[in-house]
Design a protein around this motif. Structure first.
Motif, mmCIF file in Angstrom:
data_model
loop_
_atom_site.group_PDB
_atom_site.id
_atom_site.type_symbol
_atom_site.label_atom_id
_atom_site.label_comp_id
_atom_site.label_asym_id
_atom_site.label_seq_id
_atom_site.Cartn_x
_atom_site.Cartn_y
_atom_site.Cartn_z
ATOM 1 N N LEU A 50 -6.527 -4.952 15.466
ATOM 2 C CA LEU A 50 -5.957 -3.466 15.278
ATOM 3 C C LEU A 50 -5.311 -2.995 16.787
ATOM 4 O O LEU A 50 -4.395 -2.488 16.972
ATOM 5 C CB LEU A 50 -6.633 -2.376 14.573
ATOM 6 C CG LEU A 50 -6.790 -2.840 13.139
ATOM 7 C CD1 LEU A 50 -7.577 -1.672 12.515
ATOM 8 C CD2 LEU A 50 -5.441 -2.856 12.450
ATOM 9 N N ASP A 51 -6.466 -3.304 17.581
ATOM 10 C CA ASP A 51 -6.337 -2.690 19.223
ATOM 11 C C ASP A 51 -6.456 -4.229 19.833
ATOM 12 O O ASP A 51 -7.090 -5.075 19.562
ATOM 13 C CB ASP A 51 -7.415 -2.005 19.684
ATOM 14 C CG ASP A 51 -7.291 -0.458 19.160
ATOM 15 O OD1 ASP A 51 -6.744 -0.358 18.074
ATOM 16 O OD2 ASP A 51 -8.187 0.162 19.494
ATOM 17 N N TYR A 65 -8.206 -13.693 14.090
ATOM 18 C CA TYR A 65 -8.014 -12.740 12.778
ATOM 19 C C TYR A 65 -6.458 -12.952 12.405
ATOM 20 O O TYR A 65 -6.295 -13.285 11.368
ATOM 21 C CB TYR A 65 -8.171 -11.259 13.206
ATOM 22 C CG TYR A 65 -8.300 -10.216 12.005
ATOM 23 C CD1 TYR A 65 -9.435 -10.166 11.509
ATOM 24 C CD2 TYR A 65 -7.000 -9.877 11.709
ATOM 25 C CE1 TYR A 65 -9.328 -9.172 10.368
ATOM 26 C CE2 TYR A 65 -7.199 -9.031 10.413
ATOM 27 C CZ TYR A 65 -8.167 -8.835 9.664
ATOM 28 O OH TYR A 65 -8.115 -8.162 8.711
ATOM 29 N N ALA A 83 -8.517 6.226 4.839
ATOM 30 C CA ALA A 83 -7.590 5.484 5.455
ATOM 31 C C ALA A 83 -6.395 5.202 4.313
ATOM 32 O O ALA A 83 -6.108 3.579 4.210
ATOM 33 C CB ALA A 83 -7.992 4.341 6.151
ATOM 34 N N MET A 84 -6.253 5.976 3.461
ATOM 35 C CA MET A 84 -5.465 5.583 2.300
ATOM 36 C C MET A 84 -4.245 6.613 2.156
ATOM 37 O O MET A 84 -4.391 7.721 2.538
ATOM 38 C CB MET A 84 -6.212 5.457 1.004
ATOM 39 C CG MET A 84 -7.423 4.370 0.997
ATOM 40 S SD MET A 84 -6.783 2.680 0.614
ATOM 41 C CE MET A 84 -8.294 1.851 0.725
ATOM 42 N N LEU A 97 -3.082 -3.392 -1.632
ATOM 43 C CA LEU A 97 -3.909 -4.123 -0.764
ATOM 44 C C LEU A 97 -4.101 -5.572 -1.189
ATOM 45 O O LEU A 97 -3.728 -6.602 -0.596
ATOM 46 C CB LEU A 97 -5.013 -3.465 -0.208
ATOM 47 C CG LEU A 97 -5.103 -2.390 0.748
ATOM 48 C CD1 LEU A 97 -6.509 -1.844 0.783
ATOM 49 C CD2 LEU A 97 -4.423 -2.794 2.008
ATOM 50 N N SER B 89 -1.406 9.232 7.226
ATOM 51 C CA SER B 89 -2.740 8.957 6.578
ATOM 52 C C SER B 89 -3.688 8.217 6.855
ATOM 53 O O SER B 89 -4.867 8.014 6.490
ATOM 54 C CB SER B 89 -2.397 8.527 4.959
ATOM 55 O OG SER B 89 -1.928 7.094 5.157
ATOM 56 N N GLY B 90 -3.458 7.375 8.061
ATOM 57 C CA GLY B 90 -4.343 6.656 8.706
ATOM 58 C C GLY B 90 -4.390 5.149 7.962
ATOM 59 O O GLY B 90 -4.994 4.075 8.074
ATOM 60 N N MET B 91 -3.554 5.011 6.873
ATOM 61 C CA MET B 91 -3.167 3.909 6.089
ATOM 62 C C MET B 91 -2.709 2.837 7.023
ATOM 63 O O MET B 91 -3.021 1.531 6.532
ATOM 64 C CB MET B 91 -2.305 4.133 5.264
ATOM 65 C CG MET B 91 -1.900 2.812 4.002
ATOM 66 S SD MET B 91 -3.115 2.784 2.724
ATOM 67 C CE MET B 91 -2.305 1.266 1.837
ATOM 68 N N ILE B 92 -2.147 2.840 8.178
ATOM 69 C CA ILE B 92 -1.659 1.794 8.945
ATOM 70 C C ILE B 92 -2.684 0.842 9.384
ATOM 71 O O ILE B 92 -2.432 -0.528 9.351
ATOM 72 C CB ILE B 92 -0.901 2.537 10.170
ATOM 73 C CG1 ILE B 92 -0.190 1.354 11.058
ATOM 74 C CG2 ILE B 92 -1.955 3.080 11.012
ATOM 75 C CD1 ILE B 92 1.116 0.768 10.223
ATOM 76 N N ARG B 93 -3.814 1.353 9.709
ATOM 77 C CA ARG B 93 -4.986 0.456 10.180
ATOM 78 C C ARG B 93 -5.422 -0.409 8.711
ATOM 79 O O ARG B 93 -5.833 -1.646 9.037
ATOM 80 C CB ARG B 93 -6.244 1.292 10.473
ATOM 81 C CG ARG B 93 -5.864 1.561 11.972
ATOM 82 C CD ARG B 93 -6.852 2.430 12.573
ATOM 83 N NE ARG B 93 -6.929 3.831 12.142
ATOM 84 C CZ ARG B 93 -6.237 4.780 12.635
ATOM 85 N NH1 ARG B 93 -5.579 4.504 13.780
ATOM 86 N NH2 ARG B 93 -6.278 6.090 12.186
ATOM 87 N N THR B 94 -5.417 0.137 7.455
ATOM 88 C CA THR B 94 -5.803 -0.565 6.298
ATOM 89 C C THR B 94 -4.720 -1.568 6.210
ATOM 90 O O THR B 94 -4.866 -2.935 5.757
ATOM 91 C CB THR B 94 -5.771 0.415 5.188
ATOM 92 O OG1 THR B 94 -6.701 1.475 5.802
ATOM 93 C CG2 THR B 94 -6.740 -0.606 4.131
ATOM 94 N N SER B 95 -3.465 -1.193 6.468
ATOM 95 C CA SER B 95 -2.346 -1.984 5.964
ATOM 96 C C SER B 95 -2.418 -3.347 6.977
ATOM 97 O O SER B 95 -1.938 -4.359 6.826
ATOM 98 C CB SER B 95 -1.036 -1.355 6.089
ATOM 99 O OG SER B 95 -0.796 -0.413 5.151
ATOM 100 N N LEU B 96 -2.303 -2.888 8.385
ATOM 101 C CA LEU B 96 -2.552 -3.856 9.215
ATOM 102 C C LEU B 96 -3.737 -4.995 9.313
ATOM 103 O O LEU B 96 -3.557 -6.248 9.660
ATOM 104 C CB LEU B 96 -2.286 -3.259 10.839
ATOM 105 C CG LEU B 96 -1.000 -2.771 11.104
ATOM 106 C CD1 LEU B 96 -0.967 -2.106 12.368
ATOM 107 C CD2 LEU B 96 0.170 -3.795 10.831
ATOM 108 N N ALA B 97 -4.840 -4.321 8.877
ATOM 109 C CA ALA B 97 -5.978 -5.300 8.830
ATOM 110 C C ALA B 97 -5.713 -6.312 7.458
ATOM 111 O O ALA B 97 -6.194 -7.369 7.569
ATOM 112 C CB ALA B 97 -7.246 -4.653 8.131
ATOM 113 N N ALA B 259 -3.069 0.032 16.868
ATOM 114 C CA ALA B 259 -2.663 0.683 15.768
ATOM 115 C C ALA B 259 -3.643 2.035 15.612
ATOM 116 O O ALA B 259 -4.662 2.067 16.180
ATOM 117 C CB ALA B 259 -2.873 -0.051 14.695
#
Lengths: 347, 259
Positions: A50-51, A65, A83-84, A97, B89-97, B259
């Motif tokens: 992510l980062d 990854y 985070a949803m 997901l 929502s912070g969903m972006i990190r879940t989505s990109l993971a 992200a």
């Protein structure tokens, strides 16, 4: 298996993660410990791509990854609760997901059942409590039935029942041979769950050791004495060659001494003892000592110890540690004296 | 690499399972059709008051699209929220993971949302046209007249491009609030005001909305139409260039930033 090699992250002039290298092995719970701001979350975000790291690399089962075909089937992560999308139901959040990683729809029902959210599956997740949000995040981590699971501060904000549940879940997942990587800033929490320990402070690796070794090396043992004749006792002990420390409440402490010999010494000199006990310093103290120089945000309130920013529940004295009080476990009981003992003057 | 088909399916689920999609797209339709209808009816009854020049250059097709001034704002909200909700929502990190290939993630999302915007835009355009023409009475035109079908299809394309442009800007700014705060006043006020100011209008004619609206115009010198020295497809091309620039900018931000 996760392999982290020379991982570095620089924000402007600040080095958040400094050449971290370690491996996370399957079959055990590996604790990732460090004070607030040590770089734990940044490291975890880099592990998930992510980062972008400034330098260094992370390999998940030997692959980057980025190159994992359906990443959720290899590694599941709980990074932050909620985070949803709050306007979407729990079920639909997970369905999005699942679909992106070609995970069958029935698996959504399975994981909702595993985390106990079946009853609220059709509710919008913005109405969820922190604990429910955390469970939903764990459900998303479990979705692809991955071999590797990563949890960032999973017990934060959970009630005792939830904490207990997460601990047992992590142990059970590790027992199935999975790789479990869990971060925390609470040593007491790690002591209960982790088999292996990776400690960082200001982005640098401070320790990479098994939990048993850490306990062995870092728990200081000492004897504690109380007497109505403290001056006499102190002189006697000093004459016998002991380094005596004065603890709070008129108690004396002696590092590494055996209680048998101290009792005999007091008897020889006819000194009355009200207490003679063997004590061990808590792991929390060992952790704070280790990270003392690297703690970023010190609290400067009247003689606070390093690491004083730990929130209540930091598991440091019984009066401050509700979660320990509910779960008597090791770490408890023998740290009463420790807290005061540390800043006592040598006499 | 996550399969593109799987990611498209996932993005479709994301879009259809939030209520903002429904209400923004219904607003697009209602604002465009209702306001277009009202203005068509008013134009019909006051046609005699218009000057001779205005009467000869009256563009019935464009008049029936008058509601798009507001309808496009709802389309901006749709585009902004599709992308912005990931960030708020912070969903972006879940989505990109879940989908670490950022191009696959972004263009699947934009593709699905853009296609939906196009479908809604086309339906809105055709309905607004037929209702508008019915209310224009004697001054109406028909779909068979030269350039009219192009303008009606163009209205759908215009709506789709507005949504895509908004999505690109939002990926760049990574915030719904900031994007709405910039895009809404721009499309509602700034662009229209500048297009009416003598010197500024030479520049304003190249703004995405001003250029794109040329596609909705059937009568070249229509009084309520835009200026500019390009034709309908020239205007469409200019707008497309803006959209491509916004999307490339968004992609670069998403690829390079943490992200």
């Amino acid at each position: 298996m996760i392999e982290v090699e020379g991982l570095t992250k620089r924000y402007g002039r600040k080095l958040a993660v400094d050449h971290l290298s370690f491996q996370v092995r399957p079959g055990v719970v590996t604790g990732f410990l460090g004070p607030n701001g040590a770089g734990k979350s940044t490291t975890m975000r880099m592990m998930l791509d992510l980062d972008n790291p400034t330098s260094g690399s992370v390999r998940i089962n030997g692959q980057g990854y980025h190159d994992l075909p359906d990443p959720l089937k290899h590694i599941g992560a709980l990074l932050e609760a909620k985070a949803m999308h709050g306007g979407r139901t729990a079920y639909n959040n997970l369905l999005c997901l699942a679909q992106s990683n070609r995970i069958p729809r029935r698996r959504v029902d399975e994981v909702l059942d595993m985390v106990g959210l079946t009853a609220v599956a059709k509710k919008k997740s913005k109405g969820f409590s922190l604990g429910m949000g955390q469970r939903l995040g764990i459900a998303s981590a479990l979705l692809g039935n991955p071999e590797i699971l990563m949890f960032d501060e999973p017990v934060n904000g959970l009630d005792p029942e939830g904490i207990h549940w997460i601990r047992n879940l992590m142990k059970a997942l590790a027992a199935e041979g999975r790789t479990i990587f869990v971060s925390s800033h609470l040593m007491s929490e790690m002591a209960l769950t982790a088999d292996h320990l990776i400690v960082i402070g200001q982005g640098r690796l401070l320790a990479n050791t098994s939990m048993a070794d850490f306990i062995h090396q870092n728990s200081r043992s000492y004897a504690r004495l109380r007497s109505p004749q403290p001056e006499q006792l102190r002189d006697v002990l000093r004459d016998a060659g002991y380094a005596v420390t004065e603890a709070g409440g008129g108690a004396l402490e002696i590092d590494g001494a055996e209680t048998e010999r101290l009792g005999e010494l007091a008897a020889e000199h006819r000194i009355v003892l009200h207490e003679l006990s063997a004590q061990r310093a808590s792991l929390e103290e060992a952790f704070m000592q280790m990270t003392a120089e690297s703690v970023e945000y010190h609290a400067h309130t009247g003689g606070e110890e390093p690491g004083g920013q730990l929130p209540p529940g930091g598991g440091w004295g019984p009066e401050q540690a509700p979660q320990q009080a509910q779960q008597p476990a090791w770490g408890q009981g023998w740290n009463q004296g420790g807290r005061d003992g540390r800043r006592d003057k040598e006499i | 690499m996550a399969s593109a088909a799987a990611v498209l399916q996932s993005e479709w689920t994301k879009i259809r399972t939030v209520s903002s999609t429904t209400w923004t797209l219904i607003s697009v339709f209602l604002a465009t059709v209702v306001i277009g209808g009202v203005i068509s009816a008013v134009s019909n009854s006051t046609f005699g008051d218009l000057s001779d020049v205005s009467q000869t250059t009256f563009d019935p097709t464009l008049t029936s699209f008058s509601g798009m001034v507001l309808g496009q704002l709802a389309m901006v909200v749709f585009g902004v929220l599709v992308v912005g909700s990931e960030y708020s929502s912070g969903m972006i990190r879940t989505s990109l993971a879940a989908v670490p290939r950022r191009a696959t993630f972004l263009f699947s999302k934009i593709g699905v949302a853009g296609l939906l915007a196009l479908v809604v835009g086309l339906i809105t355009g055709f309905v607004a046209f037929f209702i508008g023409q019915a209310l224009l009475g004697d001054h109406s035109t028909t779909i068979g007249e030269p350039g009219v079908l192009r303008a009606v299809i163009g209205s759908g394309l215009y709506m789709c491009l507005i949504a895509l442009f908004s999505m690109g800007i939002t990926v760049m700014l990574r915030s719904s609030m900031l994007s709405l705060g910039i895009l809404m006043p721009f499309f509602f006020l700034v662009s229209n005001i500048l297009a009416a100011v003598p010197k500024a209008k030479d520049v304003a004619h190249y703004f995405p909305d001003q250029a794109g609206q040329k596609l909705l115009q059937v009568v070249p010198d229509a009084a309520n139409g835009g200026g500019g020295s390009y034709g309908p497809w020239g205007g469409f091309g200019i707008m497309c260039a803006w959209v491509v620039a916004a999307l490339i900018g968004g992609y670069l931000v998403l690829r390079n930033r943490d992200a």
